[in-house]
Motif scaffolding. Structure first.
Motif, mmCIF file in Angstrom:
data_model
loop_
_atom_site.group_PDB
_atom_site.id
_atom_site.type_symbol
_atom_site.label_atom_id
_atom_site.label_comp_id
_atom_site.label_asym_id
_atom_site.label_seq_id
_atom_site.Cartn_x
_atom_site.Cartn_y
_atom_site.Cartn_z
ATOM 1 N N TRP A 1 0.832 -1.213 0.000
ATOM 2 C CA TRP A 1 0.000 0.000 0.000
ATOM 3 C C TRP A 1 0.861 1.255 0.000
ATOM 4 N N LEU A 2 1.932 1.250 0.763
ATOM 5 C CA LEU A 2 2.828 2.404 0.802
ATOM 6 C C LEU A 2 3.519 2.625 -0.541
ATOM 7 N N SER A 3 3.933 1.520 -1.188
ATOM 8 C CA SER A 3 4.599 1.665 -2.486
ATOM 9 C C SER A 3 3.651 2.264 -3.522
ATOM 10 N N TRP A 4 2.367 1.862 -3.477
ATOM 11 C CA TRP A 4 1.394 2.430 -4.416
ATOM 12 C C TRP A 4 1.069 3.876 -4.082
ATOM 13 N N LEU A 5 1.025 4.208 -2.809
ATOM 14 C CA LEU A 5 0.788 5.593 -2.405
ATOM 15 C C LEU A 5 1.922 6.494 -2.897
ATOM 16 N N VAL A 6 3.156 6.039 -2.696
ATOM 17 C CA VAL A 6 4.314 6.805 -3.168
ATOM 18 C C VAL A 6 4.296 6.906 -4.697
ATOM 19 N N ALA A 7 3.953 5.810 -5.363
ATOM 20 C CA ALA A 7 3.904 5.817 -6.829
ATOM 21 C C ALA A 7 2.867 6.816 -7.341
ATOM 22 N N VAL A 8 1.690 6.827 -6.762
ATOM 23 C CA VAL A 8 0.630 7.759 -7.195
ATOM 24 C C VAL A 8 1.070 9.204 -6.968
ATOM 25 N N LEU A 9 1.681 9.472 -5.824
ATOM 26 C CA LEU A 9 2.153 10.833 -5.534
ATOM 27 C C LEU A 9 3.252 11.259 -6.505
ATOM 28 N N LEU A 10 4.192 10.361 -6.790
ATOM 29 C CA LEU A 10 5.263 10.693 -7.735
ATOM 30 C C LEU A 10 4.733 10.922 -9.147
ATOM 31 N N VAL A 11 3.783 10.108 -9.581
ATOM 32 C CA VAL A 11 3.181 10.305 -10.904
ATOM 33 C C VAL A 11 2.455 11.646 -10.948
ATOM 34 N N ALA A 12 1.756 12.005 -9.851
ATOM 35 C CA ALA A 12 1.060 13.304 -9.799
ATOM 36 C C ALA A 12 2.057 14.451 -9.915
ATOM 37 N N VAL A 13 3.185 14.344 -9.226
ATOM 38 C CA VAL A 13 4.217 15.393 -9.310
ATOM 39 C C VAL A 13 4.794 15.458 -10.720
ATOM 40 N N LEU A 14 5.096 14.305 -11.291
ATOM 41 C CA LEU A 14 5.659 14.270 -12.650
ATOM 42 C C LEU A 14 4.692 14.846 -13.687
ATOM 43 N N THR A 15 3.418 14.527 -13.570
ATOM 44 C CA THR A 15 2.465 15.033 -14.570
ATOM 45 C C THR A 15 2.315 16.549 -14.477
ATOM 46 N N GLN A 16 2.573 17.120 -13.308
ATOM 47 C CA GLN A 16 2.535 18.581 -13.183
ATOM 48 C C GLN A 16 3.711 19.240 -13.889
ATOM 49 N N ARG A 17 4.715 18.469 -14.277
ATOM 50 C CA ARG A 17 5.900 19.011 -14.956
ATOM 51 C C ARG A 17 5.811 18.899 -16.470
ATOM 52 N N ARG A 18 4.708 18.404 -16.997
ATOM 53 C CA ARG A 18 4.637 18.158 -18.439
ATOM 54 C C ARG A 18 4.744 19.439 -19.265
ATOM 55 N N SER A 19 4.245 20.559 -18.750
ATOM 56 C CA SER A 19 4.382 21.822 -19.480
ATOM 57 C C SER A 19 5.827 22.295 -19.491
ATOM 58 N N TRP A 20 6.531 22.059 -18.396
ATOM 59 C CA TRP A 20 7.948 22.423 -18.358
ATOM 60 C C TRP A 20 8.724 21.622 -19.395
ATOM 61 N N ILE A 21 8.370 20.356 -19.552
ATOM 62 C CA ILE A 21 9.035 19.508 -20.559
ATOM 63 C C ILE A 21 8.771 20.062 -21.962
ATOM 64 N N ALA A 22 7.530 20.464 -22.234
ATOM 65 C CA ALA A 22 7.194 21.029 -23.554
ATOM 66 C C ALA A 22 7.989 22.311 -23.803
ATOM 67 N N ARG A 23 8.048 23.185 -22.811
ATOM 68 C CA ARG A 23 8.787 24.452 -22.966
ATOM 69 C C ARG A 23 10.269 24.170 -23.205
ATOM 70 N N HIS A 24 10.825 23.240 -22.441
ATOM 71 C CA HIS A 24 12.237 22.883 -22.615
ATOM 72 C C HIS A 24 12.485 22.345 -24.027
ATOM 73 N N SER A 25 11.580 21.529 -24.535
ATOM 74 C CA SER A 25 11.744 20.956 -25.874
ATOM 75 C C SER A 25 11.661 22.030 -26.950
ATOM 76 N N PHE A 26 10.670 22.924 -26.838
ATOM 77 C CA PHE A 26 10.578 24.047 -27.790
ATOM 78 C C PHE A 26 11.868 24.860 -27.770
ATOM 79 N N ASP A 27 12.320 25.171 -26.561
ATOM 80 C CA ASP A 27 13.485 26.024 -26.403
ATOM 81 C C ASP A 27 14.730 25.361 -26.980
ATOM 82 N N ARG A 28 14.906 24.105 -26.638
ATOM 83 C CA ARG A 28 16.115 23.404 -27.083
ATOM 84 C C ARG A 28 16.132 23.185 -28.597
ATOM 85 N N SER A 29 14.981 22.847 -29.162
ATOM 86 C CA SER A 29 14.974 22.493 -30.583
ATOM 87 C C SER A 29 14.836 23.685 -31.520
ATOM 88 N N LEU A 30 14.177 24.763 -31.075
ATOM 89 C CA LEU A 30 13.881 25.855 -31.999
ATOM 90 C C LEU A 30 14.365 27.233 -31.568
#
Length: 197
Positions: A94-123
């Motif tokens: 249960w703890l491993s799944w709780l940590v996994a869900v929290l980490l996925v939630a944190v990572l998904t909040q960074r998806r816009s930063w990833i897009a901005r970084h990709s635009f910036d780096r490539s173009l």
């Protein structure tokens, strides 16, 4: 329509080029690469061909290796929880799944930063709005999600009806393009503090 105006030799008459959504990628690129008031049509054709070749070959979001690392992390976190489910039992699972869900939630909040970084780096290579050409105003439009009103970014100003005209400050072209091309739900909204403008 812009290509038509340049073919018709109307470049010196251009005052503003505005864009929204995916068109802002081209507008930002041209704003950094060419003075459209004096550019020959074949020069702009060559620039847009280079942009199209780059996007079709490397993509925008997929041009950065960080995008792949990000996706691997999104897969690895729940994968680790699955392995924990097989190897452990009881509270540890249960703890491993709780940590996994929290980490996925944190990572998904960074998806816009990833897009901005990709635009910036490539173009856009970290260039700010103020580096765009000044003879023709390249205006990148986005929507303020709090007011449902337009926000405009250019090398000379940032503007929205409620906040008025401000300075572009150090806003990067990639951030303005990301705000314009941001698909609600797929990416997090882009946030700009007003004080810097």
């Amino acid at each position: 329509s812009m290509a038509y105006l340049l073919d018709a030799r109307k470049g010196p008459e251009l005052a503003t080029i505005s864009s929204i959504s995916g068109g802002s990628i081209t507008n930002g690129w041209l704003g950094l690469e060419a003075d459209l008031s004096v550019a020959r049509p074949d020069q702009v054709d060559d620039l847009t061909r280079r942009l199209a070749t780059h996007i079709s070959g490397s993509g925008t979001l997929w041009a950065s290796s960080l995008t792949y690392v990000y996706l691997l992390a999104l897969l690895a976190v729940p994968g680790t929880a699955v392995v924990a489910t097989i190897a452990w039992d009881g509270l540890s699972v249960w703890l491993s799944w709780l940590v996994a869900v929290l980490l996925v939630a944190v990572l998904t909040q960074r998806r816009s930063w990833i897009a901005r970084h990709s635009f910036d780096r490539s173009l856009f290579h970290g260039k700010p709005l103020t580096d765009m050409q000044q003879a023709v105003v390249h205006c990148i439009g986005a929507t303020d999600l709090q007011t449902s009103e337009q926000v405009y970014f250019s090398s000379r100003f940032v503007y929205s009806w409620r906040t008025g005209v401000g300075q572009p400050s150090d806003v990067k072209v990639a951030a303005a393009v990301q705000a314009s091309a941001c698909l609600p739900g797929a990416f997090n909204p882009v946030s700009f503090p007003l004080a810097q403008h």
